[in-house]
Design an enzyme around this catalytic site. Structure first.
Site, PDB file in Angstrom:
ATOM      1  N   HIS A   1       0.804  -1.228   0.000  1.00 16.02           N
ATOM      2  CA  HIS A   1       0.000   0.000   0.000  1.00 16.02           C
ATOM      3  C   HIS A   1       0.834   1.274   0.000  1.00 16.02           C
ATOM      4  O   HIS A   1       0.289   2.352   0.186  1.00 16.02           O
ATOM      5  CB  HIS A   1      -0.912   0.058   1.218  1.00 16.02           C
TER       6      HIS A   1
ATOM      7  N   LYS B   1      -8.826  13.647   4.968  1.00 14.60           N
ATOM      8  CA  LYS B   1      -7.954  12.480   4.936  1.00 14.60           C
ATOM      9  C   LYS B   1      -6.915  12.653   6.032  1.00 14.60           C
ATOM     10  O   LYS B   1      -6.850  13.726   6.658  1.00 14.60           O
ATOM     11  CB  LYS B   1      -7.257  12.340   3.570  1.00 14.60           C
ATOM     12  N   ARG B   2      -6.092  11.612   6.278  1.00 18.60           N
ATOM     13  CA  ARG B   2      -5.015  11.777   7.245  1.00 18.60           C
ATOM     14  C   ARG B   2      -4.140  12.975   6.868  1.00 18.60           C
ATOM     15  O   ARG B   2      -3.988  13.294   5.685  1.00 18.60           O
ATOM     16  CB  ARG B   2      -4.159  10.494   7.293  1.00 18.60           C
TER      17      ARG B   2
ATOM     18  N   LYS C   1       0.374  14.442   1.272  1.00 19.63           N
ATOM     19  CA  LYS C   1      -1.004  14.691   0.828  1.00 19.63           C
ATOM     20  C   LYS C   1      -1.255  16.189   0.599  1.00 19.63           C
ATOM     21  O   LYS C   1      -2.253  16.594   0.045  1.00 19.63           O
ATOM     22  CB  LYS C   1      -1.993  14.129   1.844  1.00 19.63           C
TER      23      LYS C   1
ATOM     24  N   THR D   1      -8.774   6.390  -1.735  1.00 21.12           N
ATOM     25  CA  THR D   1     -10.087   5.787  -1.911  1.00 21.12           C
ATOM     26  C   THR D   1     -11.190   6.827  -1.696  1.00 21.12           C
ATOM     27  O   THR D   1     -12.286   6.676  -2.206  1.00 21.12           O
ATOM     28  CB  THR D   1     -10.309   4.598  -0.948  1.00 21.12           C
TER      29      THR D   1
ATOM     30  N   LYS E   1     -15.055   7.731  -3.469  1.00 18.86           N
ATOM     31  CA  LYS E   1     -16.305   8.005  -2.750  1.00 18.86           C
ATOM     32  C   LYS E   1     -16.891   9.340  -3.203  1.00 18.86           C
ATOM     33  O   LYS E   1     -18.099   9.476  -3.407  1.00 18.86           O
ATOM     34  CB  LYS E   1     -16.047   8.053  -1.235  1.00 18.86           C
TER      35      LYS E   1
END
Ligand code: 26Q
Length: 811
Positions: free
Chosen positions: A356, A544-545, A550, A652, A656
């Protein structure tokens, strides 16, 4: 299929309530009412659960065991009702009893036994396996404390423990009779017995592993699979306080504490890998208990272990459960008397592995000394695996020592878990096309050349049952009204919705639904943050985290820039926007925590600045979790997927959001690439460095953050504002963020991508003005989201990796 009518349901409910609480319904608390419904639903599920297990026994179908340190299930009640097909009946029945089903659903505490994407993926996979009638079960740890609860205090993250079991858990069934013993430490006695070496583990510390089973209900198909989570307890006779002398008493307490620590708390992921012994203990604990119980069940059913690889598959979710490989070897050889060769063939045929991450600093490795001491017999097996593997390499790559030492499972004083996982499994998959290509071409290229056939891609997915049907009922109705219900079983049929992408009436409905969802979210925001946001503004969301790669910082910098533009020109014509953030930072990840503080400080200033006339607002929602995501995602207009290209394995939430009609602003990273391929360039907004540009900078250098910053007046201004007291009287408060960008040359190209990002956002502003155009893009996104259902992903795993399931048998 399970069926019940309203009156029967009502009767059952009242009976159950009385049984559990012994009082009148009117006197019941929410907790009482929730518990009643939960237990009732569990009873309904029980019969199908038993029948499913019976059927698996009789047919001898291949069973899949999905091993994962994390299962991020969220709430279970609504899902169970939906999948049983009784949500409407239940709602009507409860209405008549003056009970609001939604309130009961919202009463449930999230089961938050995961950090983020990897744990949620495991949960979506369980749902898809059950719904596709694939015999697939989860195996993990029943942490007493889930992922911490986040509070935002004075603009900063504060962590509190998540004691999710406080009010009990109606979904789990404790199975003490299915306990296993897991052994730590001690020594290994090696003897020759009848011409064969025998290995006996002695002087070890025993730990009792007790399973708690949770039913996983398939969608209207009577299938109920099992999620088995293990809890660590002291072995009872070691723990008889009264008979111990004082010295032993203390020892007994020490033992009890050290055992209970194993399933105490979920470790937060901070990408900077640190080898903590307790984490290694956790890994071996659940892997050993899980595999022992699988083998026990297998033998109890009279099967021959030589056929193990035909009858079951073990999947490891990242390297965290890699010890499944040596543990299976150990049991097959030491306990079952199999030869190394047979055990190895069976083990590698049985185990498959998903990677991952490509962040090198996140790869798991354990110091040899620690490993050997905690798991002496397992270490011997790993050493032997490595010896044989390196032997092969020596024969193949004569004299290429660098290559061999890089591939070795043990090296530089560490056991390298990814290497062990690749060597000891028959399949290695990445989680999106780009990610798999990078694994093959870069991160794992030596292994790819050695075992080209092991490597494959399985692009992630999400369960459309939770992330569309359950979380967005109005959109679900519109889809049913326009294209029927076929897509529920066959999500790619959502494509039929594309026909309506020019239908003004339908587009109007889409806009109305989005607006309703935004109103609901606005209310939640007002209740939790006290901030009034306008549902007619663009809801622009990054949840998100919190991680440097990110790039929440990039999002923050463009908000600061937009704010500057508004200050300089209060009449600037922009579509009002509400910027919504949510996400947790690992408690030890200083930069991430400072990023949260910066966003909150920027929000504080902007939200209170009258000059900009409420044109923009910034909201940080605290304690991001599955149930909160279900509120936010259906209300989102713009989905921010802005990681540095090459760094996000898949993502992911991107899936969504598109499924709920948000427009994606994205780099060509992870699964964003495939989303772009599905919807076409006109229906997604792409910006930023390409894969090749990023890889070039990383390998050849040539990027200067200072130069990039100095040549752009907007960047000069916003970066200075981080440290000149503009957002905080304490000038040093966000220094770390500044330094990461400028002093340390901006590892994730935030400044480099800034201009392109701002232009992307200007396009958003432009397109949104034409609401039909916008909703038409939304419709195309919804229509093409079907391939991102985890049903598709699981079908691919079943046929391509596990060799299991109905579809496989009918090939
Ligand atoms: C490791 C060692 C010690 C403590 C914690 C950990 C640890 C825990 C969790 C390391 C990693 C994780 C989680 C990683 C994760 O969620 N990865 C994400 O997986 C998603 C599903 O495949 C992808 O979509 C995301 O791109 C990826 O970041």
């Amino acid at each position: 299929m399970f069926n019940i009518d309203k009156d029967a349901f009502k009767k059952d409910y009242l009976k159950k309530f009385l049984e559990l609480h012994g009082k009148e319904l009117e006197k019941g608390t929410q907790q009482n009412k929730y518990e009643t419904l939960g237990s009732l639903v569990r009873d309904y599920v029980a019969k199908a659960w038993i029948d499913t297990n019976k059927r698996y026994n009789q047919t001898g179908e291949k069973q899949v065991y999905y091993f994962s340190m994390e299962f991020l299930l969220g709430r279970l009640l609504g899902d169970a009702l939906l999948n049983l097909g009784i949500r409407d009946v239940c709602k009507e029945a409860l209405d008549e009893l003056n009970i609001d089903l939604r309130e009961l659903e919202e009463f449930e505490h999230d089961q938050g036994l995961g950090n983020g994407g990897l744990g949620r993926l495991a949960a979506c996979f369980l749902d898809s396996m059950a719904s596709l009638n694939i015999p697939g079960h989860g195996c993990g740890i029943r942490y007493k404390y889930g992922f911490f609860e986040q509070k935002i205090m004075n603009g900063a993250q504060v962590e509190a423990p998540d004691y999710w079991l406080k009010e009990g858990n109606v979904w789990e069934m404790k199975k003490p009779d299915k306990s296993e013993i897991v052994k730590f430490g001690g020594d290994v006695r090696v003897e020759a017995v009848n011409g064969r070496l025998s290995f006996t583990h002695i002087n070890y510390e025993p730990v009792l592993a007790i399973p708690y089973d949770t039913p996983v209900v398939g969608y209207k198909n009577d299938v109920v699979n099992t999620l088995r989570l293990w809890s660590a307890e002291p072995v009872s006779n070691e723990f008889d306080f009264s008979s111990f002398s004082r010295g032993d008493f203390l020892k007994a307490i020490e033992y009890k504490n050290s055992v209970e620590a194993i399933s105490h708390v979920l470790y937060p992921d901070d990408t900077f890998y640190e080898g903590k012994i307790l984490r290694l203990k956790q890994q071996y604990f659940f892997v050993s208990a899980g595999i022992q119980s699988i083998l026990r069940y297998f033998k109890d059913n009279g099967h021959n272990l030589m056929n193990l690889d035909d009858m079951l598959a073990i999947h490891i979710n990242d390297t965290h459960p890699t010890l499944a490989i040596p543990e299976l070897m150990r049991l097959l050889m030491d306990e079952e008397g199999m030869s190394w060769e047979d055990a190895w063939r069976i083990t590698t045929n049985t185990v498959s592995y998903t990677n991952h991450t490509i962040l090198a600093e996140a790869l798991e490795k354990w110091p040899v000394d620690m490993f050997k001491k905690l798991l002496p017999r397992i270490y011997m097996i790993v050493e032997e695996i490595n010896k044989r593997f390196c032997q092969d390499l020596w024969n193949k790559y004569i004299g290429q020592w660098d290559k061999i030492s890089k591939m070795s499972i043990i090296g530089d004083g560490y056991v390298r878990m990814a290497n062990l996982a690749i060597v000891g499994s028959h399949s290695v998959n990445g989680v999106a096309k780009l990610h798999t290509e990078i694994l093959k071409k870069q991160e794992m290229k030596e292994f790819y050349y050695l075992y080209p056939r092991k490597f494959n891609n399985k692009t992630n997915g999400i369960t459309h049952r939770r992330w569309l049907i359950k979380s967005n009922p109005e959109l679900t109705s519109l889809l049913k009204d326009t294209i029927g219900e076929g897509w529920i079983k066959h999500p790619t049929d959502l494509e039929n919705f594309a026909r309506f992408s020019k239908d003004k009436l339908v587009l109007g409905k889409l806009a109305e639904i989005k607006n309703n969802n935004k109103k609901s979210l606005a209310k939640i925001i007002y209740d939790s943050n006290g901030i009034k946001v306008d549902p007619n503004s663009i809801f622009d969301v990054q949840v998100k985290r919190i991680h440097a790669y990110k790039r929440q910082t990039l999002n923050c910098l463009r908000i600061m820039d937009l704010y500057n533009r508004l200050i300089d020109n209060p009449d600037l014509d922009i579509v009002p926007r509400t910027f919504i953030f949510a996400g947790k930072a690992a408690p030890g990840y200083y930069l991430a925590k400072k990023t949260i503080e910066l966003i909150n400080a920027v929000g504080e200033k902007i939200n209170n600045d009258k000059r900009i006339k409420d044109k923009i607002k910034v909201v940080y929602m605290e304690n991001y979790r599955v149930s909160q995501a279900e509120d936010i995602i259906p209300a989102t207009d713009v989905s921010e997927q802005i990681s540095t290209t090459t760094k996000e394995a898949s993502g992911t939430s991107n899936m969504k959001f598109m499924m709920n009609g948000a427009i994606t602003v994205a780099t060509l990273d992870g699964a964003n690439v495939e989303i772009r391929d599905e919807v076409g360039d006109d229906n997604i907004i792409i910006f930023g460095l390409t894969e090749r540009e990023v890889l070039n900078y990383y390998s050849k250098g040539g990027y200067s953050a200072w130069e990039t910053c100095n040549s752009d007046s907007r960047l000069r201004r916003v970066t200075q504002d981080i440290i000149n007291g503009y957002y905080s009287p304490d000038k040093d408060r966000f220094k770390t963020v500044f330094e990461h960008l400028l002093t340390y040359n901006d590892e994730f190209f935030v400044l480099k991508d800034f201009d392109s990002y701002v232009r992307a956002q200007d396009r958003v502003d432009n397109i949104y003005r034409d609401i039909d155009k916008w909703q038409s893009m939304a419709a195309i996104n919804i229509a093409h989201s079907g391939v991102f259902s985890s049903d598709r992903t699981i079908q691919e795993y079943a046929t391509g990796i596990w060799g299991s399931g109905y579809l496989y048998k009918n090939l």
